[in-house]
Scaffold this active site. Structure first.
Site, PDB file in Angstrom:
ATOM      1  N   HIS A 109       2.838 -37.502   1.655  1.00 35.76           N
ATOM      2  CA  HIS A 109       4.218 -37.440   0.853  1.00 35.76           C
ATOM      3  C   HIS A 109       3.668 -36.826  -0.302  1.00 35.76           C
ATOM      4  O   HIS A 109       2.600 -37.159  -1.222  1.00 35.76           O
ATOM      5  CB  HIS A 109       4.428 -38.978   0.618  1.00 35.76           C
ATOM      6  CG  HIS A 109       5.564 -39.066  -0.486  1.00 35.76           C
ATOM      7  ND1 HIS A 109       6.782 -38.681  -0.407  1.00 35.76           N
ATOM      8  CD2 HIS A 109       5.430 -39.997  -1.596  1.00 35.76           C
ATOM      9  CE1 HIS A 109       7.384 -38.993  -1.709  1.00 35.76           C
ATOM     10  NE2 HIS A 109       6.494 -39.786  -2.191  1.00 35.76           N
ATOM     11  N   TYR A 135      12.410 -38.389  -6.541  1.00 34.20           N
ATOM     12  CA  TYR A 135      12.433 -39.419  -7.546  1.00 34.20           C
ATOM     13  C   TYR A 135      11.572 -39.193  -8.492  1.00 34.20           C
ATOM     14  O   TYR A 135      10.657 -38.269  -8.439  1.00 34.20           O
ATOM     15  CB  TYR A 135      11.976 -40.837  -6.832  1.00 34.20           C
ATOM     16  CG  TYR A 135      10.604 -40.809  -6.208  1.00 34.20           C
ATOM     17  CD1 TYR A 135       9.532 -41.084  -7.133  1.00 34.20           C
ATOM     18  CD2 TYR A 135      10.359 -40.804  -4.904  1.00 34.20           C
ATOM     19  CE1 TYR A 135       8.490 -41.167  -6.799  1.00 34.20           C
ATOM     20  CE2 TYR A 135       8.907 -40.717  -4.482  1.00 34.20           C
ATOM     21  CZ  TYR A 135       7.847 -40.760  -5.369  1.00 34.20           C
ATOM     22  OH  TYR A 135       6.666 -40.904  -4.654  1.00 34.20           O
ATOM     23  N   TRP A 193       5.190 -51.411   1.369  1.00 35.81           N
ATOM     24  CA  TRP A 193       4.702 -50.803   0.038  1.00 35.81           C
ATOM     25  C   TRP A 193       4.660 -51.621  -1.162  1.00 35.81           C
ATOM     26  O   TRP A 193       4.874 -52.749  -1.331  1.00 35.81           O
ATOM     27  CB  TRP A 193       6.125 -49.771  -0.229  1.00 35.81           C
ATOM     28  CG  TRP A 193       6.321 -48.788   0.899  1.00 35.81           C
ATOM     29  CD1 TRP A 193       5.631 -48.605   1.972  1.00 35.81           C
ATOM     30  CD2 TRP A 193       7.067 -47.815   1.123  1.00 35.81           C
ATOM     31  NE1 TRP A 193       5.812 -47.557   2.565  1.00 35.81           N
ATOM     32  CE2 TRP A 193       6.899 -47.038   2.188  1.00 35.81           C
ATOM     33  CE3 TRP A 193       8.270 -47.077   0.254  1.00 35.81           C
ATOM     34  CZ2 TRP A 193       7.824 -45.895   2.515  1.00 35.81           C
ATOM     35  CZ3 TRP A 193       9.181 -46.281   0.529  1.00 35.81           C
ATOM     36  CH2 TRP A 193       8.811 -45.471   1.712  1.00 35.81           C
ATOM     37  N   ASP A 206      19.185 -68.352  19.008  1.00 33.67           N
ATOM     38  CA  ASP A 206      19.756 -69.333  20.044  1.00 33.67           C
ATOM     39  C   ASP A 206      19.958 -68.424  21.179  1.00 33.67           C
ATOM     40  O   ASP A 206      19.515 -67.401  21.275  1.00 33.67           O
ATOM     41  CB  ASP A 206      21.529 -69.172  19.268  1.00 33.67           C
ATOM     42  CG  ASP A 206      22.012 -67.879  19.368  1.00 33.67           C
ATOM     43  OD1 ASP A 206      21.420 -66.896  19.190  1.00 33.67           O
ATOM     44  OD2 ASP A 206      23.318 -67.722  19.607  1.00 33.67           O
TER      45      ASP A 206
END
Length: 835
Positions: A225, A265, A367, A558
């Site tokens: 990355h 970002y 992370w 269930d």
């Protein structure tokens, strides 16, 4: 005082260090933490993590992990310098679609208790003055988000845990996992074996290698990355909003920033900007070809997890960054690298015990954002037996066998990387790989124009285009209103026609994808009696709906249990997690007393199931079977072996859609013939094939719960409206004592049925619900109720919200009026089911 187990944690990154601290805080100090790198800079993902913590997530579990991580990092400090800079988080929208998605994301935040606001472009710029306001349409601001100083936190956690008695050993690779009798016994290193009763791999992207040493597939793909740091940005220095007490590496004044429309970002590094990008091609990493960096050579710029920067992949992102932040036009890229971190087939972490090796656990693909929360959950799992935050979405055993294949893990993990910031619908199907698991009827379904969605590798029809002509016959009272664009995605008005035919005639449903287990042997009854809260000790032919509880009384799952003969049971389960649980418990019971041996087999792939349901179902089945399907011949919640057109079939009188009919099971080689026999026999009755769009609507009208959605391990049966399933004459089952204690306390919440007042607004789930003007709960399941002619939603609410009370559901920022309603909405007297 009883000695605590010997625990070895592999990996001294942010997860391993947190886990050591969480264990020590709870009194477990016989703990050794190993890392192949030096403790001051281990060289894994933690060592280069940019540290952005955006807490809001579609998953309640993941949001709670992140919120705990924020709280814990805020509590860690050294000489007044904390490990978390709570500058807030800002996600900006530059497209109308993104702005709408941020409204949906704010709904998640509100549902899970995170404070946030949608703000306009002007306010976005006030929070982040470097923004190009002309590009921004608005944003989501969460004040409690911020920057984690992961490397600093690790050092403080090591110091704290060491003081409590934990041993940390750096520069020591793990060379093997020792085991004996199916249990872990130690960890091999070049310096010898470290004895262990429990081993937890927190090795991050090295997790698959450690897992292989224990004979465990760890479905994780290391991916690179891109991250860059700019040269000094003069506008940052000039802004000088306030002084920050954090170290320069974590110094920031403005919120952490996401520009998801361009997969970017941003964060401050003092007078510089750090930029992370998901916009590049996926870059899978071969662990065997990583740079070999000796512990003594490790540095900030040289470590195994930091690969050479590929500038050509980043240049388009650099231009996008300069458009959003014009101040970057006066800066350059000072430093860049391709850092390794972990992706999984569904994007979630991997937590839990190996199915085959007792005592070997993993906490991988975690992370920094969720690190402390995951560590707390694992500590609780080891010490108390289960985590207080539900782990069903994170259990390492949640994947089917095909989903752990290297090819599947690689393709799906890379796709998750590409789509990480995409606006995805909750029903969005993966495009590839597909057709991995198909029922024997798949070819007929394709002929009928089935629209398939995928789950756990299975192709599941949601509606059939062959039924479109039925829309011309659909009575006016069955016509559904037009849905909004978001709710209409991956749905069709054809589902209304399929629901109508199910309620008024007869329909075939493919139920093959539901997990089926065969539990057999002399100890099978004892095992099922102990693990389930229902009464299973009934005569052969009985079918029991019951719950599996955790030790704390929460709903683990269930299931239905059909007793086929004295020592053979067929269990309808929720997935591979249940299979793992039954297999593990059967192994333990057999080891304790060989005369009570139990065999658990997953028979899903070798069998198939058709749901034949509707008021005309008996007329259809009578044409192809001489067996007695009357109320006397096969009562509700009973099973028997029958012949349909000569085919051996296990028929169970069950119905998840609330109509007369049966689940018809046979082995896979007979499946297509069984489908054809029933479909041909039902032509006079107007039989159709129906999909899950109609199925989900019908089951909500009947008030049937969906585990993992309507209730999870954090809920107890009586809160969830499932108290009827707890056997009254039985008190020796897992969770019985805790359940009795929880029942003695006032309920904090209740699962309630809501109907939408306007009759048209369909929501999808996870939206916040407001009661008396305050955010008080959240939607679990939702659908349009074709029979009751209005949208339905189930929601967790305070017990003070009673029938007839008004509530509001917030959907994309708009409040929708709804009413708490009595349930079930259809056939409360069970006449249709028992008819």
């Amino acid at each position: 005082m009883r000695a605590t187990p010997r625990v070895v944690i592999i990996g001294a990154g942010i997860v391993g260090a947190n886990l050591a601290d969480e264990l020590a805080t709870r009194g477990w100090t016989s703990v050794t933490v190993l890392d192949q790198g030096p403790l001051n800079l281990a060289g894994g993902s933690t060592s280069h993590a940019p540290g952005l913590v955006f807490q809001t997530n579609p998953s309640k579990t993941m949001t709670e992990f992140a919120a705990y991580t924020v709280d814990k990092l805020l509590s860690l400090s050294d000489e007044g310098v904390a490990c978390f800079n709570q500058v807030g988080g800002l996600e900006v929208a530059t497209t109308p679609e993104r702005l709408e998605d941020l409204k949906r994301k704010l709904g998640y935040a509100t549902s899970w208790g995170i404070e946030g606001r949608i703000i306009d472009a002007d306010e976005c710029t006030k929070h982040y003055p470097l923004l190009n306001q002309d590009m921004v349409l608005g944003g989501l601001h969460v004040p409690s988000d911020g920057l984690a100083s992961a490397a600093r936190a690790v050092q403080l956690l090591i110091r704290k845990a060491t003081a409590a008695g934990v041993t940390f050993i750096g520069s020591t690779p793990v060379t093997g996992i020792e085991q004996s009798g199916g249990k872990v016994t130690g960890v091999q290193t070049p310096d010898g074996v470290i004895p262990a009763d429990i081993v937890v791999s927190c090795a991050g992207f090295w997790g698959p290698k450690i897992g292989a040493m224990a004979g465990m597939a760890v479905p994780l793909l290391p991916l690179a990355h891109q991250y860059v740091t700019t040269t000094a940005v003069p506008e940052l220095v000039a802004t000088n909003l306030r002084t920050n007490p954090l170290d320069p590496s974590n110094g920031a004044r403005m919120p952490i920033l996401r520009h998801q429309d361009r997969d970017l970002y941003f964060r401050e590094h003092g007078d510089r900007i750090g930029i992370g990008s998901y916009a590049h091609r996926p870059m899978p990493v071969d662990l065997d070809r990583l740079p070999d960096v000796a512990p003594g050579q490790m540095s900030e710029h040289r470590m195994p997890s930091r690969l050479e920067f590929t500038e050509e992949d980043f240049l388009p992102c650099w231009e996008d960054s300069r458009q959003l932040l014009p101040a970057l036009r006066g800066a350059e890229i000072a430093d860049g690298f391709n850092g390794i971190f972990s992706f999984t087939p569904d994007g979630g972490p991997l937590i839990g015990q190996s199915p085959e090796l007792e005592g070997f656990y993993v906490a991988e693909a975690v992370w920094v954002t969720h690190s402390a929360g995951v560590a707390r959950a694992v500590a609780e799992l080891l010490i108390e037996g289960e985590s207080r935050i539900p782990l069903h979405e994170c259990e390492v055993s949640r994947f089917e066998a095909v989903q752990t294949a290297d090819s599947y893990v690689s393709e799906t993990s890379q796709k998750n990387f590409v789509e990480i910031y995409d606006v995805l619908h909750p029903l969005q199907p993966r495009e590839s790989p597909r057709d991995l698991r198909v029922s024997p009827f798949n070819c007929r379904q394709k002929e009928l124009g089935a629209f398939f969605l995928e789950a756990s590798g299975w192709e599941r029809p949601h509606w059939f285009e062959a039924n479109r002509p039925l829309l011309d016959e659909l009575p006016a009272e069955w016509q559904a209103p037009e849905r909004g664009s978001w709710a209409a995605m991956f749905s069709s008005p054809i589902s209304a026609a399929e629901a109508w035919k199910t309620r008024t005639a007869v329909a075939l449903y493919d139920m093959t994808a539901l997990k089926r287990l065969e539990v057999s042997g002399p100890g099978a009854l004892a095992l099922l009696q102990r693990l389930s809260a229902g009464q299973i000790d009934k005569k052969p032919g009985a079918v029991t709906y019951c719950l599996l509880l955790n030790d704390d009384g929460g709903v683990r799952s269930d299931i239905t249990i059909a007793r086929l003969d004295e020592a053979t049971f067929q269990v309808g389960a929720n997935g591979n997690i249940d299979f793992d649980y039954f297999t593990r418990e059967a192994r333990r019971q057999t080891a304790d007393d060989v005369s009570q041996w139990v065999q658990v087999r997953d028979i899903t792939g070798s069998t198939c199931c058709i749901g034949l349901w509707g008021p005309l179902a008996r007329e259809v089945i009578a044409k192809v079977s001489a067996d007695d399907f009357t109320n006397d011949g096969l009562r509700y919640f009973r099973t028997k072996q029958v012949r349909i057109g000569g085919i051996p079939v296990t028929a169970m009188r069950l119905s998840y859609v609330g109509e007369l009919g049966w689940e018809l099971y046979t082995t896979a080689e007979y499946g297509l013939k069984l489908w054809d026999l029933l479909f041909e026999a039902g032509q006079e009755q107007g039989i159709i094939a129906a999909g899950r769009g109609a199925f989900n609507s019908l089951r909500l009208e009947k008030g049937y719960r969906l585990w993992g959605t309507d209730m999870t391990p954090e809920h107890e049966p009586f809160q969830a409206g499932l108290g009827f399933s707890i056997a009254k004459n039985k008190d020796s089952f897992v969770g019985a004592e805790a359940l009795a204690e929880r029942r003695a306390q006032p309920a904090a919440r209740q699962l309630r049925c809501l109907t939408v007042d306007d009759g048209t607004s369909v929501v999808l789930g996870k939206e916040p619900v407001f009661f008396n003007g305050e955010a008080a709960g959240y939607v679990t399941s939702a659908a349009y109720g074709y029979t009751v002619k209005r949208p339905i939603a189930y929601a967790w609410l305070p017990p003070s919200a009673s029938e007839g009370d008004a509530v509001e559901i917030e959907y994309f920022g708009t409040r929708i009026a709804a009413t708490v309603s009595a349930e079930p909405l259809v056939d409360p007297g069970m006449e249709r089911l028992r008819g």
